[in-house]
Design an enzyme around this catalytic site. Structure first.
Site, PDB file in Angstrom:
ATOM      1  N   LYS A  76       0.789  -1.230   0.000  1.00 30.37           N
ATOM      2  CA  LYS A  76       0.000   0.000   0.000  1.00 30.37           C
ATOM      3  C   LYS A  76       0.828   1.290   0.000  1.00 30.37           C
ATOM      4  CE  LYS A  76      -4.500  -1.054   0.206  1.00 30.37           C
ATOM      5  NZ  LYS A  76      -5.531  -0.420  -0.635  1.00 30.37           N
ATOM      6  N   SER A  88       0.336 -10.024  -0.482  1.00 23.91           N
ATOM      7  CA  SER A  88       0.137  -8.573  -0.415  1.00 23.91           C
ATOM      8  C   SER A  88       0.357  -7.942   0.955  1.00 23.91           C
ATOM      9  CB  SER A  88      -1.272  -8.218  -0.902  1.00 23.91           C
ATOM     10  OG  SER A  88      -2.254  -8.836  -0.084  1.00 23.91           O
TER      11      SER A  88
END
Length: 503
Positions: A51, A305
């Protein structure tokens, strides 16, 4: 294409804060699924998630005046850490609105980088609405977690790195979907250069907003979302991300909690890293896809992720991982209520490892046993159940029974009215294959077993709680039996917990 994402991604400014993460072969898992599965290790970023790419790419382009006013965002955690890091690097004030359900580890990580945390609402959407209002009041810039071209372009650098790192043929890239920023960026880059590569999104079955939206041809807002994979718990995907996914994504795969837990375990066994549930989504999807399509010897890539895992979730994940991998069969078996039945039943299970065994006396004729056994796959479990049925033992398969797995396995017990002269003992023995059977053999069948609880906790020692009916005139003989036992034991007959709930 409305926005030239190829140029946006090529010129994205992410490497002031982001690292080019490795693309690693998961060798053990690859062998099991008969394909080469590579993990894009975004969990290795300094905020343990991809992110920071999108957040920094958005914020580095803000004017000095906008930076001075500060930034605001809403996030379940990983985007918040990216914004906090970017603000720290750019000397900008950051306020993060987080749902009250956000894991504490993520809140602490955000605050540690100097950002102000405001908790509001039970879901991302409630936090999002509050953050927009707060940003307007403070004249601050709102940094969207996914529905912004600069954020999407930042995340798209993951796709750019994948094509640079893997020059050979790629069959499919599996990407977790929350709001859709990561998959939109990867798809925009990869499909522009290699349209033959499949881009496959993965969502939890209880947070499937992109799946439903693509099927409906319009953005669908879910009434509620499951929070196990909190990083993708989004009720409605973005406008721009929906447009890109509709144009570029080949398929969306849905996976359940057990499959996610199994994927977390798979990655741990290959990398010794514990991914968070949303971080393991793509691996679960890749496994399901390879099995469903019966493909072999293909190069598959899954985005690992994030790894912002709350430690207290590990117990639940460990317990459900075997079920998700279909390597544990959970059953209710009815056996005759008579001495020796336990041993005979365990002998029928053969060399299979018993992972749980719960029993409490309830009926003078029949005993109902809750048992879990390690198996290689569902076919082996079905074969075992058929074998027990042929031997006259009524068997109910509870492997897919959510209530049984979540609650009943912990509630088997209660008070037995017809049990007399019960003595309760706790035993320990070295836990290895066949150890439980050896323990049962050492007990013989002189005294009736009225209670039995065993659960394999993955420790060096197996721990068993056993209730036995010992008439007063046989106490001396029973003491001699205990002296002959090779295992450590404790008399729990006076334990207040036993007296309150079982005696």
């Amino acid at each position: 294409m409305k926005n030239d994402y190829l140029e946006r991604i090529l010129t994205a400014q992410v490497y002031d804060v982001a690292a080019e993460t490795p693309l690693e072969l998961a060798s053990n898992l690859s062998a099991r699924i008969h394909n080469q599965l590579f993990l894009k290790r975004e969990d290795m970023q300094q905020v343990f998630s991809f992110k920071l790419r999108g957040a920094y790419n958005k914020m580095v382009k803000l004017s000095p005046t906008m930076l001075k006013r500060g930034v605001v965002t809403a996030s379940a955690g990983n985007h918040a850490q990216g914004v906090a890091l970017a603000a720290q690097r750019l000397h900008c004030r950051a306020t993060i609105v987080m749902p009250v359900t956000t894991p504490q580890i993520k809140m602490q990580a955000v605050e540690a980088r100097g950002a102000i945390v405001i908790t509001h609402g039970d879901s991302y959407d409630e936090a999002y609405a509050h953050a927009l209002k707060f940003a307007a009041e403070k004249h601050a810039t709102f940094v969207h977690p996914y529905d912004d071209p600069d954020v999407i372009a930042g995340q798209g650098t993951v796709g750019m790195e994948i094509l640079r790192q893997r020059t050979g043929p790629i069959h499919s890239i599996f990407v977790p979907i929350g709001g859709g920023g990561l998959i939109s960026g990867i798809a925009a880059y990869v499909k522009r250069l290699h349209p033959e590569i499949k881009i496959i999104g993965v969502e939890p079955v209880d947070a499937d907003s992109m799946y439903r939206s693509l099927r409906a041809g319009r953005r669908i807002k879910l009434a509620q979302v499951g929070l196990f994979a909190d990083g993708v718990a989004v009720k409605q995907v973005g406008v721009e991300t929906f447009r890109l996914c509709r144009e570029l994504v080949d398929e969306i795969i849905l996976v359940d909690t057990d499959a996610i837990c199994a994927a977390i375990k798979d990655v741990f066994e290959d990398t010794r890293t514990v991914l968070e549930p949303s971080g393991a989504l793509s691996i679960a999807g890749a496994k399901l896809y390879a099995k469903r399509e019966n493909i072999r010897d293909k190069n598959l890539i899954a985005i690992a992720s994030g790894a912002n895992m709350n430690f207290d979730r590990l117990r639940h994940i460990s317990e459900r991982a075997e079920l998700g991998e279909q390597r544990e069969a959970v059953m209710a078996v009815t056996i005759p209520e008579q001495p020796g039945s336990f041993r005979k039943f365990c002998a029928m299970l053969g060399t299979k490892s018993i992972t749980e065994f719960n029993y409490r006396y309830a009926d003078p004729k029949e005993a109902h046993v809750f048992v879990a056994v390690s198996v290689r796959n569902r076919d082996e479990a079905a074969k075992l159940i058929r074998s027990l049925e042929r031997s006259g033992l009524r068997t109910e398969d509870l492997t897919d029974n959510e209530m049984a797995k979540l609650h009943i396995r912990h509630l088997v017990g209660g008070r037995a009215r017809d049990v007399k002269n019960e003595r309760l003992y706790r035993f320990e023995f070295p836990d290895r294959p066949g150890a439980l059977m050896k323990f049962l053999n050492s007990m013989g069948h002189r005294w009736n077993i009225s209670l039995f609880h065993y659960r394999n906790h993955g420790a060096d020692y197996g721990r068993v709680l056993v209730g036995m009916e010992v008439p007063p005139e046989e106490k001396a003989e029973f003491k001699e039996f205990l002296k002959r036992m090779e295992n450590h034991y404790w008399d729990e007959s006076s334990n207040p917990a036993y007296k309150l709930f079982l005696a």
